[in-house]
Design a protein around this motif. Structure first.
Motif, PDB file in Angstrom:
ATOM      1  N   VAL A 131       0.834  -1.202   0.000  1.00 56.37           N
ATOM      2  CA  VAL A 131       0.000   0.000   0.000  1.00 56.37           C
ATOM      3  C   VAL A 131       0.870   1.255   0.000  1.00 56.37           C
ATOM      4  CG1 VAL A 131      -1.743   1.300   1.294  1.00 56.37           C
ATOM      5  CG2 VAL A 131      -1.913  -1.203   1.136  1.00 56.37           C
TER       6      VAL A 131
ATOM      7  N   PHE B 123      -0.915  -0.360  -8.380  1.00 59.11           N
ATOM      8  CA  PHE B 123      -1.160  -1.353  -7.328  1.00 59.11           C
ATOM      9  C   PHE B 123      -0.732  -2.741  -7.784  1.00 59.11           C
ATOM     10  CE2 PHE B 123      -3.931  -4.804  -5.955  1.00 59.11           C
ATOM     11  CZ  PHE B 123      -3.551  -4.881  -4.635  1.00 59.11           C
TER      12      PHE B 123
ATOM     13  N   VAL C 289      -5.877   0.739  -0.302  1.00 58.01           N
ATOM     14  CA  VAL C 289      -5.435   1.835  -1.167  1.00 58.01           C
ATOM     15  C   VAL C 289      -6.591   2.786  -1.441  1.00 58.01           C
ATOM     16  CG1 VAL C 289      -4.704   2.429  -3.511  1.00 58.01           C
ATOM     17  CG2 VAL C 289      -3.527   0.606  -2.259  1.00 58.01           C
TER      18      VAL C 289
END
Length: 339
Positions: free
Chosen positions: A43, A92, A119
């Motif tokens: 994250v 991500f 996130v």
């Protein structure tokens, strides 16, 4: 014990377990990250890259967006892509695949979903208030190494190899994100995916406790030294899945309070010749569940690392143990960012 620098994690680790501190920061034996910590790193990497991307767009408004990152690789896209959900999801995915592919832990589809959800929880909070892409970025993941120029901060040690090192105590670390909220005012943001508790005491961190939190005070002091042109800083610690953001403003009195805390901790560690174990019989659940030095044996023995060092301290004392048990090649003054 030897101590040449302090960062927030080492400051807090000493409170958690003096023996773990000694093995980690004085003897130089690393601990492995648990899966939850690695999920947090995934994250953090997304937030770091979004901050770096926005900084690039600010500095180069007429050029393509370029991100060069050791973990996720090189990215070059039109700058408008920075604000697309698909861009966030791509960052991500790159982050997730990098860290999972290099991890000893087994990750599930549920773990991947949780990381992605965290996130977006951070980015969507209060209509994107803390989304790096909506901020004026001063620095993303800046490292600091600041010498404390006070008489009490001087040290001189003879290392196990006979080398004499001397200097002044330094504070070192990495801050997740620094933004400018108005003229002369900075806001530092630190992302947390763990619980909002003090792991040494088990108590929940409320605003009163956070006002005296060593990490926030250390970061505030570092920022005042790094960005002295700014008159005021706001420290925000964002517990993504345990309460959201907590923001505090510090002043010069808080800087002096921090220096007092740092002096006390520095002198306490230096004078400690018999670091305490969290549990003498290693029966505490934190020893069994959380500590690598309990789980792993000292090389060539059938005794775990914590017990081996404890027995060596009884026989050899702090100097003898430091000489015999320091990890080969370890440098007491070396720091790997982000820590």
């Amino acid at each position: 014990m030897l101590v040449t620098y302090i960062r927030s994690s080492s400051y807090n680790n000493y409170d958690y377990c003096q023996q773990q501190y000694y093995i980690s920061y004085v003897l130089g034996h690393p601990t492995s990250s648990g899966k939850k910590a690695e999920m947090g790193t995934i994250v953090h990497k997304v937030m770091e890259c979004l901050g770096a991307g926005k900084k690039h767009v600010q500095d180069h408004p007429r050029k393509k967006l370029i991100i060069n990152d050791e973990a996720i690789g090189d990215i070059s896209v039109p700058k408008k892509d920075l604000y697309k959900d698909s861009f966030v999801n791509d960052i991500f995915l790159r982050s997730y695949e990098h860290y999972v592919s290099n991890s000893p832990h087994k990750f599930t589809k549920g773990d991947k979903k949780n990381c992605k959800d965290w996130v977006w929880l951070a980015l969507n909070f209060n209509e994107g208030q803390f989304d790096p892409r909506k901020r004026l970025i001063v620095a993303s993941e800046p490292h600091f190494d600041i010498e404390i120029k006070e008489p009490w901060a001087k040290y001189e040690y003879t290392l196990p190899n006979g080398e004499v090192v001397s200097g002044n105590l330094a504070i070192k670390g990495t801050i997740d994100l620094i933004t400018e909220v108005s003229e002369g005012v900075l806001e530092a943001i630190d992302w947390k995916t763990g619980k909002r508790i003090d792991w040494a005491s088990g108590e929940e961190k409320d605003l009163k406790k956070l006002a005296k939190d060593p990490q926030l005070l250390l970061y505030n002091f570092a920022i005042s030294e790094m960005f002295s042109d700014y008159k005021q800083s706001i420290m925000t610690i964002f517990y993504i899945k345990d309460g959201g953001p907590f923001s505090l403003c510090f002043d010069d009195l808080d800087k002096q309070m921090f220096l007092g805390m740092l002096k006390d901790r520095f002198e306490e560690i230096k004078s400690n010749t018999s670091p305490k174990m969290l549990s003498q019989n290693q029966a505490h659940w934190k020893c069994k569940k959380l500590c690598d030095f309990y789980k792993n044996n000292w090389e060539g023995t059938d005794t775990n690392m914590c017990r081996h060092v404890s027995e060596c301290l009884k026989k050899e004392g702090i100097e003898g143990t430091t000489s015999k048990c320091t990890k080969q090649g370890f440098n007491i003054g070396h720091y790997d960012a982000p820590g």
